[in-house]
Each structure stands twice: as structure tokens, then as C-alpha cells.
Design a protein around this motif. Structure first.
Motif, mmCIF file in Angstrom:
data_model
loop_
_atom_site.group_PDB
_atom_site.id
_atom_site.type_symbol
_atom_site.label_atom_id
_atom_site.label_comp_id
_atom_site.label_asym_id
_atom_site.label_seq_id
_atom_site.Cartn_x
_atom_site.Cartn_y
_atom_site.Cartn_z
ATOM 1 N N PRO A 51 30.613 -0.860 2.700
ATOM 2 C CA PRO A 51 30.497 0.374 1.926
ATOM 3 C C PRO A 51 30.845 1.605 2.753
ATOM 4 C CG PRO A 51 28.330 -0.266 2.720
ATOM 5 C CD PRO A 51 29.280 -1.361 3.140
ATOM 6 N N VAL A 52 31.412 2.624 2.086
ATOM 7 C CA VAL A 52 31.689 3.859 2.805
ATOM 8 C C VAL A 52 30.418 4.669 3.028
ATOM 9 C CG1 VAL A 52 34.120 4.058 2.223
ATOM 10 C CG2 VAL A 52 32.430 4.992 0.666
ATOM 11 N N LEU A 53 29.452 4.554 2.138
ATOM 12 C CA LEU A 53 28.110 5.102 2.366
ATOM 13 C C LEU A 53 27.125 3.988 2.046
ATOM 14 C CD1 LEU A 53 27.835 8.816 1.172
ATOM 15 C CD2 LEU A 53 27.252 7.880 3.402
ATOM 16 N N SER A 54 26.545 3.414 3.094
ATOM 17 C CA SER A 54 25.647 2.289 2.906
ATOM 18 C C SER A 54 24.265 2.773 2.474
ATOM 19 C CB SER A 54 25.533 1.476 4.206
ATOM 20 O OG SER A 54 25.045 2.283 5.257
ATOM 21 N N GLY A 55 23.488 1.850 1.941
ATOM 22 C CA GLY A 55 22.172 2.195 1.436
ATOM 23 C C GLY A 55 22.244 2.706 0.010
ATOM 24 N N LEU A 300 39.183 4.945 -6.296
ATOM 25 C CA LEU A 300 38.053 4.932 -7.214
ATOM 26 C C LEU A 300 36.774 4.727 -6.398
ATOM 27 C CD1 LEU A 300 37.608 5.082 -10.338
ATOM 28 C CD2 LEU A 300 37.310 2.602 -10.266
ATOM 29 N N ALA A 301 35.856 5.691 -6.509
ATOM 30 C CA ALA A 301 34.540 5.563 -5.891
ATOM 31 C C ALA A 301 33.583 5.011 -6.935
ATOM 32 C CB ALA A 301 34.049 6.918 -5.385
ATOM 33 N N TYR A 302 32.875 3.950 -6.589
ATOM 34 C CA TYR A 302 31.904 3.378 -7.510
ATOM 35 C C TYR A 302 30.782 2.747 -6.701
ATOM 36 C CZ TYR A 302 34.839 -0.848 -6.770
ATOM 37 O OH TYR A 302 35.567 -1.873 -6.241
ATOM 38 N N HIS A 303 29.812 2.144 -7.368
ATOM 39 C CA HIS A 303 28.698 1.548 -6.632
ATOM 40 C C HIS A 303 28.633 0.047 -6.879
ATOM 41 C CE1 HIS A 303 25.918 2.529 -10.305
ATOM 42 N NE2 HIS A 303 26.482 1.362 -10.461
ATOM 43 N N GLY A 304 27.873 -0.636 -6.025
ATOM 44 C CA GLY A 304 27.626 -2.059 -6.199
ATOM 45 C C GLY A 304 26.463 -2.492 -5.343
ATOM 46 N N LEU A 317 31.058 2.398 -2.804
ATOM 47 C CA LEU A 317 32.252 1.641 -2.475
ATOM 48 C C LEU A 317 33.493 2.464 -2.808
ATOM 49 C CD1 LEU A 317 31.074 -1.705 -4.129
ATOM 50 C CD2 LEU A 317 30.706 -0.954 -1.766
ATOM 51 N N LEU A 318 34.568 2.197 -2.104
ATOM 52 C CA LEU A 318 35.809 2.943 -2.295
ATOM 53 C C LEU A 318 36.957 1.946 -2.360
ATOM 54 C CD1 LEU A 318 36.824 5.940 -2.395
ATOM 55 C CD2 LEU A 318 37.346 5.688 0.044
ATOM 56 N N LEU A 336 36.888 -6.424 -1.986
ATOM 57 C CA LEU A 336 36.377 -5.508 -0.950
ATOM 58 C C LEU A 336 35.758 -6.238 0.234
ATOM 59 C CD1 LEU A 336 34.769 -2.617 -3.051
ATOM 60 C CD2 LEU A 336 37.163 -3.049 -2.514
ATOM 61 N N SER A 337 36.092 -7.508 0.424
ATOM 62 C CA SER A 337 35.553 -8.240 1.565
ATOM 63 C C SER A 337 36.305 -7.934 2.855
ATOM 64 C CB SER A 337 35.607 -9.749 1.297
ATOM 65 O OG SER A 337 36.945 -10.180 1.073
ATOM 66 N N ALA A 338 37.529 -7.426 2.756
ATOM 67 C CA ALA A 338 38.364 -7.181 3.933
ATOM 68 C C ALA A 338 38.526 -5.687 4.171
ATOM 69 C CB ALA A 338 39.732 -7.831 3.735
ATOM 70 N N PRO A 339 38.820 -5.290 5.424
ATOM 71 C CA PRO A 339 39.099 -3.880 5.704
ATOM 72 C C PRO A 339 40.315 -3.392 4.924
ATOM 73 C CG PRO A 339 38.655 -5.072 7.741
ATOM 74 C CD PRO A 339 38.784 -6.109 6.662
ATOM 75 N N LEU A 340 40.315 -2.096 4.626
ATOM 76 C CA LEU A 340 41.396 -1.442 3.900
ATOM 77 C C LEU A 340 41.932 -0.283 4.720
ATOM 78 C CD1 LEU A 340 39.623 -1.291 0.421
ATOM 79 C CD2 LEU A 340 41.564 -2.773 1.002
ATOM 80 N N PRO A 341 43.191 0.108 4.519
ATOM 81 C CA PRO A 341 43.706 1.291 5.214
ATOM 82 C C PRO A 341 42.923 2.538 4.819
ATOM 83 C CG PRO A 341 45.487 -0.001 4.251
ATOM 84 C CD PRO A 341 44.218 -0.559 3.700
#
Length: 540
Positions: A51-55, A300-304, A317-318, A336-341
Motif C-alpha cells: 500500500p502507498v499508505l499502510s494502515g 486510481l486510488a482506492y482501498h482494500g 492502494l494506487l 498489486l502483488s508486484a512493484p509498479l513504476p
């Protein structure tokens, strides 16, 4: 006052193993680590890992304002509320401060808007105990708005917009600049030109996307509408399926229209985001806001929920997307399991949020927040020389309105020094809500252990250690162990609890399990020398 019990020597974490979580991914990705051992999305090599912002960052909403990005999230029962975050690359964020300090009720999914050079945050507040919030059989909710000349504030007092029974506002302006709020359930309402009040009837304008009957979801739950205007189209991004429940519940759908008045045409490849298997790393993905990155590409920013870690709440998530030849968004980030640019080269906006270190006044609403406080809650805290003084409230943790932290690590340790005054009991909890928490407290005469919101008599917690002591919690993959030590003494483990069930699906409320400080009884307690370290071991 005594200092130094919670030294760095106490930060060894024996026994933090590589436990498997049922249903979790077979392998665990490797995050970059910060100074406190916390996981960082920015891997430092031009890539990032969600996640880009965890928690607990549910219902993310982002405003692009020139080179700046501003985000905020549902606060629910925690105050100060509506904490604003700042970024310039969509991955590295820092908290700016809260926009709402008045405890009106539970703050649900909101919306940031900029119109005619002024900033607005539209805030739905759920309050079933106040008759003025009732709208017949509808949700007991009102929509408020705060406004400011700068995103850093100061923000106005909340203004009641005279909109009841609806949640999840999404601000939009039509071709002529007339302003609207889109609402849950496909509703919409015209608002005044100054953006502060309702200026027309609530209308039904969109019916959502027909979810196949054999899909495993929580419910229809058409919510979180966000309007984007692009290339002569109005795009309506919405969430459906329910925000929790089964892992495959939540999703993001899209519709578009040439006019803000419709008719709305559903995207032919809806849903554009959805968890389709419980084996994926992120569950219940949904509630999306589309945002353009500095280079012009789209995200797209969303949550999970993280697979196996619902206790952390819904995390931000982003995911990148492209516009296809027919003008529809198509996601390109996979599961979203792998790193992204990275969306952009790293553009630092200052340090993120540190959980260790001296207590200070600007912790309120960034590092610290009260759960379900009374109107005078800020009078309960005082800061001096890195120490937090917290006045007692209630007969025990459930009535104490604990002061909680958001953590985003699968495993972590937290230590704090405590000094009691008067007849107070003070303690350290892992807190979900007033009915569902675990932890350890001490007064001058006895120790008290808690599970499922109740004091436990077995096993007996043992003798008290006096008015000055340190508390420690080690959360190892949802197994939480609580320790205490008196001045000059060794750590003594009191109790261990399994806490994976302390989440919304069992306890309701859309919350997360948070480390929290509490003081109950009479008098007060002083807290100092807070130390935090996150750690995730790879799991086989």
C-alpha cells in the motif's frame, strides 16, 4: 518523573516468527524499511509497492491542485478528524493536520473539492443517537462542509448543509459552473453557488451496474461517487458490492455521460477493479478516485483489506490505468502483488508520520486521536517536555475514550513509560472499539488484563509494580503479547491473545485494531519515551 525505562535495548523482538495466515498469499513481498522498521511504499529504485499508505486509510479521496496532491480519509469515531495528507508524487505522503475537531458523530467517506480558488471538504456524519440526524427510514446522517483559503487551513467551523439520510458526497460542477453533490444510491442534489447549503431537491440520477446474481458480495451498496470531466465526458466512478464482508465483495464501476444530467452509460468492462479470489493479496478492493499524475498518466486510488490482516483496516492502494480507444478506463496494475513504476520521480514533501519519539501538541489528529470523545476531549491532554499527560475518564478502558495510533505493519512492537497520579489506572491496549479490545492496565494496587472488552481473571495477571512502570506490546502476525516492568526490573509477560478476529466483519463499525493508551478511574497518568518498531518477516 522518571525517564529511560523504555530504552532501545527493550526493542529486541524474540519470537517474532514467520507464521502462516490461512488464505494468505504463498509468498510475501519485500517492502523497503524506514527508520522505525515501518514498511515504505517507495522502494527507492523508481518503483513502489502497495500500500502507498499502510494502515487504516479507508475511502481515500485525492484532490490534484497544480503540483500538489491532497488526500483525506474516513475518520469514523476518531477525533480530531479529517486528517489531511500532502504529496507531490502520489506515493510519499505526510500528514498536515486535521480539518475537523468538533465531535459531531462518526465521519464517513468524504470529498475534497476546489472551486473558484477556495477549498471545501464535504463531510457526512453518522449519528443515530441525535434525533436531528434522522430522515425517516434512511441513514441517520447529515452532510456538513468545512472550507478554507488554503489546504493547510485554518478550516471553518462545520456548516450543516441541510442534507439528511445520505452519505458519500462527491462534488461536481456542470458546464455552466452550477454545483452538485452526488450521493450514495445514485442520488444527486444541487448545492448553492457558495457550496455551503442544499439548493434543490434530492434526485435519483443513476441506478448503478447490475451485479451478476452468482457473485459473492456483501450487498449492492452503490456508494462513493466521484465525478471526473475529460474530453467532453463526465465520468462517474462508484463503489459497489459492500466494503467488507467476503473478500470478493467490493469493486469499482464506471459510467459516463455527455451531460452531468445523464443519461449514464455503464462501462462495458465493469467492474474495472475487483478482487476475484480469496487468494489475492488485497481483498474488497473498491471506492476509487481517479487522479492524474505529474506526467499526465492516470491512476486510481482506492482501498482494500490486506489478505490475512483485516485488523489493519482498509489501506490506500494506487493502481495505474489507461484510456482505451473508446474512451473507457482500463486498469493495468494486476492484483498489486508486484512493484509498479512510480507515478513520478520522488518529490519529497518532508518526513512521513513517525510513531516513535517525544509527545508534542501537533500529534493530535496526526499521530494520536481519541475514540468517541466528549466535546471537551482536548482538555484531557497536555504536552510538556516530550511528555503526554492524560486525565482519567470512566471506570475502565471501555469508558475511557482511549488515545489511539494507526499502525500499518503486520508485526510490530510498542513500548511506553507510564507514571500514575491519584487513583488512576493506565494501560496499553490493542483497541477496536469499546466492546472489542485486548490489553493490560495497572493501578497502584493491581494489574488488570482485558480480552473482548472485558477484564479477565484467568490467568491471574500477578502483582502490581507501583506507580511508575513501562508497558510493552508485541503484535506478531496477529498474536499480541503484553508485558510490564517496574523501574530497574526485567520485563514480565502477562498475557498473549490471538487478535485476527478483531475486525469489521465480527465487530462492525468499519474500524481497525490500533495500539492505544488509556487512563481511567481518578487522577491522571503521564506517558513518555514512546518507542515503536515495525517488522514483517517473510512467510513461507
Amino acid at each position: 518523573m522518571f525517564l529511560g525505562l523504555a530504552s532501545t535495548a527493550g526493542l529486541a523482538m524474540p519470537g517474532l516468527g514467520e507464521a502462516k495466515v490461512a488464505g494468505a498469499c504463498a509468498t510475501s513481498p519485500v517492502w523497503r524499511r524506514g527508520a522505525e522498521g515501518e514498511r515504505l511504499a517507495d522502494l527507492g529504485n523508481g518503483r513502489f509497492l502497495n500500500p502507498v499508505l499502510s494502515g487504516d486509510r479507508p475511502d481515500p479521496n485525492i484532490l490534484k491542485d497544480g503540483a500538489d496532491y491532497w488526500a483525506t480519509f474516513s475518520s469514523f469515531d476518531y477525533f480530531p478528524a479529517v486528517v489531511i495528507w500532502h504529496s507531490r508524487d502520489l506515493v510519499n505522503w505526510r500528514p498536515v493536520g486535521p480539518a475537523l475537531t468538533v465531535p459531531l458523530g462518526s465521519v464517513w467517506a468524504l470529498d475534497i473539492a476546489k472551486h473558484d480558488g477556495r477549498y471545501f471538504i464535504y463531510i457526512p456524519v453518522f449519528n443515530p443517537t441525535d434525533p436531528s440526524f434522522s430522515a425517516g427510514p434512511a441513514i441517520p446522517c447529515k452532510i456538513f462542509v468545512v472550507h478554507a483559503d488554503r489546504m493547510e487551513g485554518p478550516w471553518s467551523d462545520p456548516v450543516d448543509m441541510d442534507i439528511k439520510g445520505y452519505i458519500d458526497p462527491g462534488h461536481a460542477a456542470d458546464e455552466d459552473g452550477k454545483r452538485y453533490l452526488f450521493l450514495n444510491g445514485g442520488a444527486r442534489v444541487r448545492i448553492s453557488d457558495d457550496g455551503l447549503r442544499r439548493d434543490g431537491p434530492i434526485e435519483q440520477v443513476y441506478e448503478g451496474w447490475p451485479i451478476p446474481e452468482d457473485w459473492i458480495i456483501e450487498g449492492l451498496a452503490l456508494e462513493g461517487p466521484k465525478i471526473l470531466r475529460r474530453d467532453g465526458w463526465f465520468y462517474l466512478f462508484s463503489g459497489q458490492g459492500g466494503t467488507a464482508g467476503p473478500p470478493t465483495s467490493h469493486m469499482v464501476i464506471v459510467a459516463r455521460s455527455r451531460s452531468i444530467n445523464g443519461p449514464w452509460e455503464n462501462c462495458p468492462h465493469n467492474p474495472i477493479v475487483r478482487t476475484v479470489s480469496a487468494g489475492e493479496p488485497w481483498w474488497s478492493r473498491g471506492h476509487g478516485t481517479a487522479v492524474q499524475a505529474p506526467a499526465g498518466d492516470w491512476w486510481l486510488a482506492y482501498h482494500g483489506y490486506e489478505n490475512g490482516y483485516r485488523t489493519l483496516g482498509r489501506q490506500m492502494l494506487l493502481e495505474p490505468f489507461v484510456w482505451d480507444a473508446d474512451g473507457w478506463p482500463r486498469m493495468t496494475g494486476g492484483d498489486l502483488s508486484a512493484p509498479l513504476p512510480m507515478p513520478a520521480a520522488r518529490r519529497a514533501v518532508g518526513p512521513g508520520l513517525a510513531l516513535s519519539g517525544p509527545f508534542k501538541p501537533d500529534d493530535m489528529g496526526s499521530r494520536l486521536a481519541f475514540f468517541a470523545p466528549g466535546v471537551d476531549y482536548l482538555d484531557r491532554v497536555a504536552f510538556k517536555d516530550g511528555t503526554l499527560t492524560l486525565k482519567a475518564q470512566g471506570k475502565g478502558p471501555a469508558e475511557s475514550s482511549p488515545l489511539a495510533f494507526i499502525t500499518g505493519d503486520r508485526s510490530y512492537e510498542m513500548i511506553v513509560d507510564v507514571e500514575l497520579e491519584g487513583g488512576a489506572q493506565a494501560g496499553l491496549l490493542l483497541f477496536y472499539n469499546a466492546r472489542y479490545f485486548v490489553g493490560l492496565g495497572s493501578d497502584a494496587d493491581a494489574l488488570h488484563s482485558y480480552k473482548v472488552g472485558q477484564e479477565q481473571s484467568y490467568p491471574p495477571p500477578g502483582p502490581a509494580v507501583g506507580s511508575r512502570f513501562s508497558l510493552r506490546v508485541v503484535n506478531d502476525d496477529n498474536v499480541a503479547s503484553f508485558f510490564i516492568r517496574g523501574a530497574g526490573k526485567a520485563w514480565r509477560k502477562i498475557i498473549s491473545y490471538e487478535v485476527s478476529s478483531y475486525n469489521h466483519n465480527l465487530a462492525d463499525g468499519f474500524l481497525s485494531l490500533r495500539p492505544a493508551l488509556f487512563v481511567s478511574g481518578n487522577g491522571q497518568a503521564r506517558f513518555s519515551n514512546l518507542l515503536y518498531r515495525g517488522r514483517d518477516g517473510p512467510r513461507a
